[in-house]
Design an enzyme around this catalytic site. Structure first.
Site, PDB file in Angstrom:
ATOM      1  N   ARG A  63       0.855  -1.204   0.000  1.00 46.72           N
ATOM      2  CA  ARG A  63       0.000   0.000   0.000  1.00 46.72           C
ATOM      3  C   ARG A  63       0.886   1.247   0.000  1.00 46.72           C
ATOM      4  NH1 ARG A  63      -1.257   1.793   4.597  1.00 46.72           N
ATOM      5  NH2 ARG A  63      -1.955  -0.170   5.511  1.00 46.72           N
ATOM      6  N   TYR A 116     -17.157  16.223 -15.458  1.00 46.03           N
ATOM      7  CA  TYR A 116     -17.616  14.842 -15.326  1.00 46.03           C
ATOM      8  C   TYR A 116     -18.633  14.740 -14.183  1.00 46.03           C
ATOM      9  CZ  TYR A 116     -17.560   9.969 -13.945  1.00 46.03           C
ATOM     10  OH  TYR A 116     -17.958   8.713 -13.581  1.00 46.03           O
ATOM     11  N   ASP A 188      -8.043  18.880 -14.356  1.00 50.48           N
ATOM     12  CA  ASP A 188      -8.322  17.505 -14.790  1.00 50.48           C
ATOM     13  C   ASP A 188      -7.937  17.425 -16.263  1.00 50.48           C
ATOM     14  OD1 ASP A 188      -9.471  15.154 -15.780  1.00 50.48           O
ATOM     15  OD2 ASP A 188     -11.099  15.195 -14.311  1.00 50.48           O
ATOM     16  N   LYS A 213      -8.811   6.273 -19.075  1.00 51.58           N
ATOM     17  CA  LYS A 213      -9.161   6.805 -20.389  1.00 51.58           C
ATOM     18  C   LYS A 213      -7.952   6.742 -21.341  1.00 51.58           C
ATOM     19  CE  LYS A 213     -13.153   7.355 -18.471  1.00 51.58           C
ATOM     20  NZ  LYS A 213     -13.102   7.803 -17.129  1.00 51.58           N
TER      21      LYS A 213
END
Ligand code: PLP
Length: 393
Positions: A63, A116, A188, A213
């Site tokens: 992690r 978005y 973004d 994406k």
């Protein structure tokens, strides 16, 4: 932005500076043990210590850090011309980590009037419950943004091009507004990708990605990223990434890295095909409006031409006949697959109002009901045009 400014990294820590080369090599030297030319998938959770605290290579628990994820994170930093890259389990996980690092109760955020739907939902339904206020501004107008700032504003959030209306915001101008007000500018960069646009070089503080994406590029992985040039903020984000734990797993990190190697060549083709699609739609009698920053009549065309290498692979359009007609176009498409998401090699079509942006219904970010969004893939452009023509009927 001309070829030289965009293509090279004057302060790159790597011997090579061009985007296409960095995409294949940054953070990914041949494996020291075996010579493998591709970074291996370190599918491992923990690491043997040589005596308590004796870490080999700094790895302790996956992690906190994992070699495959570290390679991706170095690659992301190089591709965005930043100093620190961090990879997450999704774009929204990256956004959540960023917001919980930068904000506390009582703070205020300015968000764009087109974004978005999931990003809007994060602000409106999640972060707000923790006492963070938000208001909406037209980020394509720096004056409107300045007016929306409050003494308690800490973050200015921008998507350019925006999802789904392909609005363009002037990153350099907004960086000036944010700097004057002591506010962090977050961009973004999912729609453009770092190949087409470099927000950190234009003054942004943090870049956000849904690597699901264009970075991944093959519709086979969900991931997210943050990149910053501010070393101190990078440390804080890394601390929160570990403390909150929504990291990219090793296989997902490897898939994003593999996809990013071909980003430049894919993106060139996405842009070429999207231009053909936008031009065809602009002359089609059943289409009332086309949103593509590459069209000269797009209100953000000049700013896009200044800050982007090309205009991207996303096109939205409004269909004469209203919502039912728009839905029918989506249903009739064959080569364009009806589905959410974007940025893969295959073309996708969707109805934002009922799909990706349903969570913005009734808000200032609600999208037109007759809107269709396409993610133009890298198939033969003539086949794509023929499919859209038959879908429009
Ligand atoms: N930002 C933009 C512009 C997006 O389009 C998306 C998803 O569609 C996200 C962020 C969220 O990313 P993810 O779906 O990987 O959580």
């Amino acid at each position: 932005m001309n070829e030289t400014e965009h293509g090279t990294r004057p302060d790159s820590p790597h011997a090579y500076r061009h985007f296409e080369t960095l995409a294949i090599h940054a953070g990914q030297p041949a494996d020291a043990q075996t010579g493998a030319v591709v970074t291996p998938i370190y599918q491992v959770s923990t690491y043997k210590q040589d005596g308590v605290g004796g870490l080999r290579g700094g790895y302790e628990y996956s992690r906190s850090a994992n070699p495959t994820r570290s390679a991706l994170e170095e690659s992301l930093a190089a591709l965005e011309s930043g100093r620190r890259g961090l990879a997450f389990a999704s774009g929204l996980a990256a956004e959540d980590c960023l917001l919980r690092t930068l904000l506390k109760p009582g703070d205020h955020v300015v968000i764009p009037n087109d974004a978005y739907g999931g990003t809007f939902r994060l602000f409106a339904k999640v972060v707000e419950r923790w006492g963070v206020r938000w208001s909406v501004a037209d980020t394509s107008d720096p004056r409107a943004v300045r007016e929306a700032l409050r003494p308690e504003t800490r973050v200015l959030w921008v998507e350019t091009p925006s999802n789904p209306l392909l609005g363009i915001s002037d990153i350099e101008a907004l960086a000036g507004v944010a700097r004057e007000a002591g506010v962090r500018l977050v961009v973004d960069n999912t729609f453009a990708s770092p190949y087409l646009q470099q927000p950190l070089q234009l003054g942004a503080d943090v870049v956000v990605h849904s690597t699901t994406k264009y970075m991944g590029g093959h519709s086979d992985v969900v991931g997210g990223a943050l990149v910053t040039s501010d070393a101190g903020l990078g440390e804080e984000l890394a601390y929160h990434q570990n403390a909150m734990g929504a990291v990219a797993g090793p296989f997902d990190a490897w898939l994003v890295m593999r996809g990013a190697k071909t980003l430049a060549v894919r993106m060139d083709r996405h842009c070429e095909n999207a231009t053909r699609v936008a031009e065809m739609l602009a002359g089609h009698p059943k289409v009332s409006q086309v949103y593509y920053p590459g069209l000269a009549e797009h209100p953000g065309h000049e700013v896009a031409a200044k800050q982007m290498k090309a205009f991207g692979g996303m096109v939205s359009f409004r269909v004469r006949g209203g919502e039912e007609a728009a839905v029918a176009v989506c249903d009739r498409a064959e080569l364009f697959t009806l589905g959410e998401s974007l940025g893969g090699v295959e073309s996708l079509i969707e109805h934002p109002g009922r799909m990706t942006h349903a969570s913005a219904a009734g808000s200032p970010l609600e999208v037109p009901a007759d809107l269709v969004r396409v993610s133009v893939g890298i198939e033969a452009a003539d086949d794509l045009l023929a499919d859209l023509r038959q879908a429009l009927g």
